[in-house]
Design an enzyme around this catalytic site. Structure first.
Site, PDB file in Angstrom:
ATOM      1  N   GLU A 288      78.446   7.014  58.393  1.00 32.90           N
ATOM      2  CA  GLU A 288      79.384   7.088  59.519  1.00 32.90           C
ATOM      3  C   GLU A 288      80.598   6.261  59.319  1.00 32.90           C
ATOM      4  O   GLU A 288      81.055   5.170  60.066  1.00 32.90           O
ATOM      5  CB  GLU A 288      78.807   6.707  60.954  1.00 32.90           C
ATOM      6  CG  GLU A 288      77.442   7.330  61.121  1.00 32.90           C
ATOM      7  CD  GLU A 288      76.735   7.209  62.302  1.00 32.90           C
ATOM      8  OE1 GLU A 288      77.312   6.263  62.906  1.00 32.90           O
ATOM      9  OE2 GLU A 288      75.843   8.236  62.937  1.00 32.90           O
ATOM     10  N   GLU A 508      71.330  12.465  60.168  1.00 31.37           N
ATOM     11  CA  GLU A 508      70.516  11.652  61.177  1.00 31.37           C
ATOM     12  C   GLU A 508      70.433  12.525  62.389  1.00 31.37           C
ATOM     13  O   GLU A 508      71.233  13.057  62.863  1.00 31.37           O
ATOM     14  CB  GLU A 508      71.029  10.554  61.455  1.00 31.37           C
ATOM     15  CG  GLU A 508      70.889   9.329  60.463  1.00 31.37           C
ATOM     16  CD  GLU A 508      71.608   7.978  60.945  1.00 31.37           C
ATOM     17  OE1 GLU A 508      71.468   7.643  62.025  1.00 31.37           O
ATOM     18  OE2 GLU A 508      72.223   7.140  60.183  1.00 31.37           O
TER      19      GLU A 508
HETATM   20  C1  NOJ Z   1      73.623   6.303  63.671  1.00 30.62           C
HETATM   21  C2  NOJ Z   1      73.811   5.044  62.715  1.00 30.62           C
HETATM   22  O1  NOJ Z   1      74.028   5.475  61.241  1.00 30.62           O
HETATM   23  C3  NOJ Z   1      72.323   4.117  62.726  1.00 30.62           C
HETATM   24  O2  NOJ Z   1      72.719   2.928  62.109  1.00 30.62           O
HETATM   25  C4  NOJ Z   1      72.132   3.967  64.408  1.00 30.62           C
HETATM   26  O3  NOJ Z   1      70.813   3.136  64.386  1.00 30.62           O
HETATM   27  C5  NOJ Z   1      71.777   5.297  64.984  1.00 30.62           C
HETATM   28  N1  NOJ Z   1      72.870   5.980  64.937  1.00 30.62           N
HETATM   29  C6  NOJ Z   1      71.492   5.046  66.465  1.00 30.62           C
HETATM   30  O4  NOJ Z   1      72.300   4.502  67.124  1.00 30.62           O
END
Ligand code: NOJ
Length: 613
Positions: A288, A508
């Site tokens: 991200e 994710e």
């Molecule tokens: C995306 C992130 O990569 C991760 O680190 C985070 O915990 C999750 N979103 C949930 O917010």
């Protein structure tokens, strides 16, 4: 709720690190929505705590908080950096565990039925394609603990959470103690049938000072983790950078705000490729980047800004330098594969956010949605997947804030990914900035500048007061809505806009169950009906997307294997398929309903050989 306020909040404080106010995904919702006004904290020099040595190249113009870490090249040691970190509070260590490492884990019986069936009528019998990757995702800082163990150096998160405890709901010192419990953790995951585990390496475990001397103990730890995963028939996917910037590189030159980072990152990446390239077939350079760079305005990333860079401009320098760092690492990877040093595999970065649903059919709202997609996805994806350069909207609006990519850099970056990976938690809605897009573009003080769209988690539909755009997650993750109904359009958009030979991955997706942290009884905590519904809904849409829309979806990874350190919200915000009782020093794990739901749904829909038995 208007996301405009969230973005403004993200600018003026520390993005997602502050727990009290609304936060956004991973939290600094809007990289590009930083307003370049001079009253943003972080643009004025600190009153105390500036680096004392001339050898420290980064000035500390970025941090209003003090003290900032200091580093004297050739002199400062890892121990010195830990001493600076622990000046205010010691780094905690996990209680010694007498856990016997089980290599097999039998699931207790299924929970009582909630939904008429885990399986939906419209996808019954449909299968994910052969070789589909079904997994869970994690990140080093969020799960490992053992922050100081075996020579690991501090990251800015270790430093920030200890030196500025008021800004955070806890530190990542121990968290899930994956460092000592990964054998059991893999055994539990095997019971879920996953065939893939997406993990990140901690840069400072491998290079405690970010560069220079490599730490063999750190390398050896990931050898063991990777081997254990494979022993369980779980393929590791390795991310090199999930936000844990080495403190030493922050103090030396301002980390990603400086082009120096590209060589240090490349060296670290090469070390990892050489060491694990015989076993790891899929690599991610950056997690991200859009969220990461948006956070450079605030603690802990603003500890040291190079001179001439402040909280306003930092995100765009980060964008530029990170893209070059990605390009260099991919070049190194491909070179090592070509010369036969490591096995052939695939590499990419993983993006985030979404192309929102336009608020209405009005041209301005449609343009708002397009601009959102450019500023939140395209700013990284277009250079990598299309033509080496930023979207025109970003260049025109940001002007000199966004450093140009030179022709050589464009050449390096273009084509530097083998597949497309997106963290896709939700779809939002977007409407034009209230004063109109044109007026906003020309007005850097407009709170919606530079994307000039107003991102929301509601839609109007003419009803008084409007409606929420899908079921909402915990209020502290108020960006998150169960927007299953918009998933197929989104996947079509992503795969059409950024087509690749390697296909599309949802790297994710996951759910913060509302008020889970306030539940006191174990039976309540593990009864995560909202998360179960979310996963069922999304998996269903993924299947339809493959079968009815022809989307080349190759894998999906749930965030996360268990509750963990959710950055600024510490251990209080839960995204886990397993509950971890952090109040018990033994850190026991308990399966939640969603764990069973995922297992049962995937067992039904995967090709039998892809379900890990
Ligand atoms: C995306 C992130 O990569 C991760 O680190 C985070 O915990 C999750 N979103 C949930 O917010």
């Amino acid at each position: 709720m208007s996301l405009k306020f969230l973005s403004l909040f993200a600018c003026i404080s520390l993005a997602f690190a502050l727990p009290q106010a609304p936060v956004s995904e991973g939290n600094g919702y809007n990289i590009s929505i930083l307003s370049p006004t001079s009253d943003i904290p972080g643009t004025t020099p600190p009153t105390t705590g500036s680096p004392t040595s001339a050898a420290t190249t980064a000035s500390s113009t970025g941090a209003t908080n003090s003290p900032t870490p200091t580093f004297v090249a050739g002199k400062t040691t890892v121990e010195d950096l830990w001493a600076q970190t622990e000046k205010y509070s010691p780094v905690l260590v996990a209680a010694k565990s007498n856990l016997t490492h089980s290599t097999k884990f039998d699931l207790p019986p299924n929970p009582p039925t909630y939904l008429p069936s885990y399986l939906s009528e419209n996808t019954k019998g449909l299968k994910f394609p052969k070789g589909f990757r079904y997994g869970v995702a994690s990140a080093a800082t969020q799960v490992e603990g053992a922050a100081k163990e075996d020579g690991k150096g501090p990251s800015v998160w270790d430093y920030g959470t200890h030196v500025y405890p008021d800004l955070y709901l806890g530190a990542p010192d121990v968290t899930d103690d994956f460092y000592h419990r990964y054998v059991n953790d893999f055994a539990r995951l095997k019971a879920m049938g996953v065939n893939t585990f997406s993990l990140s390496l901690s840069w400072t475990r491998i290079y405690p000072l970010g560069s220079g001397q490599v730490n063999e103990a750190g390398l050896a730890f990931y050898d063991k983790v990777i081997d254990e995963a494979i022993k369980n028939d779980i393929q590791p996917i390795v991310t090199l950078f999930h936000w844990d910037t080495p403190l030493a590189l922050s103090a030396q030159y301002g980390s990603f705000m400086s082009m120096n980072i590209t060589d240090d990152f490349n060296q670290y990446a090469e070390t990892a490729f050489r060491r694990y390239g015989d076993r790891v077939k899929v690599w991610i350079t950056f997690n991200e980047p859009r969220v990461f760079c948006s956070q450079t305005a605030g603690n802990p990333y603003n500890l040291n800004f190079p001179s001439g860079i402040n909280a306003t401009t930092a995100p765009y320098h980060c964008t530029h330098n990170l893209l070059v760092a990605h390009g260099k690492a991919v070049k190194t990877y491909r070179h090592l594969v070509k010369e036969g040093t490591i096995k052939a595999g695939q590499i990419a970065f993983k993006g985030d956010d979404n192309k929102p649903t336009p608020w209405s059919n009005q041209p301005e709202d449609i343009e708002a949605s397009n601009r959102h997609a450019d500023f939140f996805i395209g700013i990284f994806a277009k250079p990598v997947y299309i033509d080496g350069d930023y979207p025109t909207t970003c260049k025109e609006t940001l002007g000199s804030f966004l450093p140009e990519l030179t022709p050589e850099e464009q050449k390096l970056i273009k084509g530097s990914a083998d597949f497309y990976a997106q963290d896709l938690y939700r779809i939002n809605t977007a409407k034009a900035a209230p004063n109109g897009i044109k007026a906003c573009v020309g007005n850097v003080t407009d709170p919606n500048w530079p994307a000039c769209q107003d991102g929301r988690v509601e839609y109007s539909s003419g009803a008084p007061g409007g409606w929420g755009y899908g079921q909402q997650a915990d209020p502290r993750s108020n960006w998150l809505v169960n927007s299953w109904f918009a998933i197929r359009e989104q996947l079509k958009y992503l795969s059409k806009t950024y087509p690749t030979k390697g296909g599309l991955y949802i790297s994710e997706f996951g759910w913060a169950e509302a008020f889970e942290n306030q539940r006191t009884e174990q039976y309540q905590i593990v009864s995560d009906y909202g998360r179960e519904t979310y996963y069922r809904d999304y998996l269903n849409e993924f299947l339809l997307s493959i079968h009815q829309d022809g989307v080349d979806l190759r894998g999906v990874f749930a965030w996360s294997l268990y509750d963990n350190f959710e950055w600024g919200l510490g251990l209080t915000q839960k995204f886990g398929l397993q509950y971890v009782n952090f109040t018990d020093p033994a850190l026991p794990r308990h399966f939640k309903r969603s764990f069973y739901a995922m297992r049962d749904i995937m067992q039904h829909h995967l090709q039998p050989e892809d379900f890990n038995k």
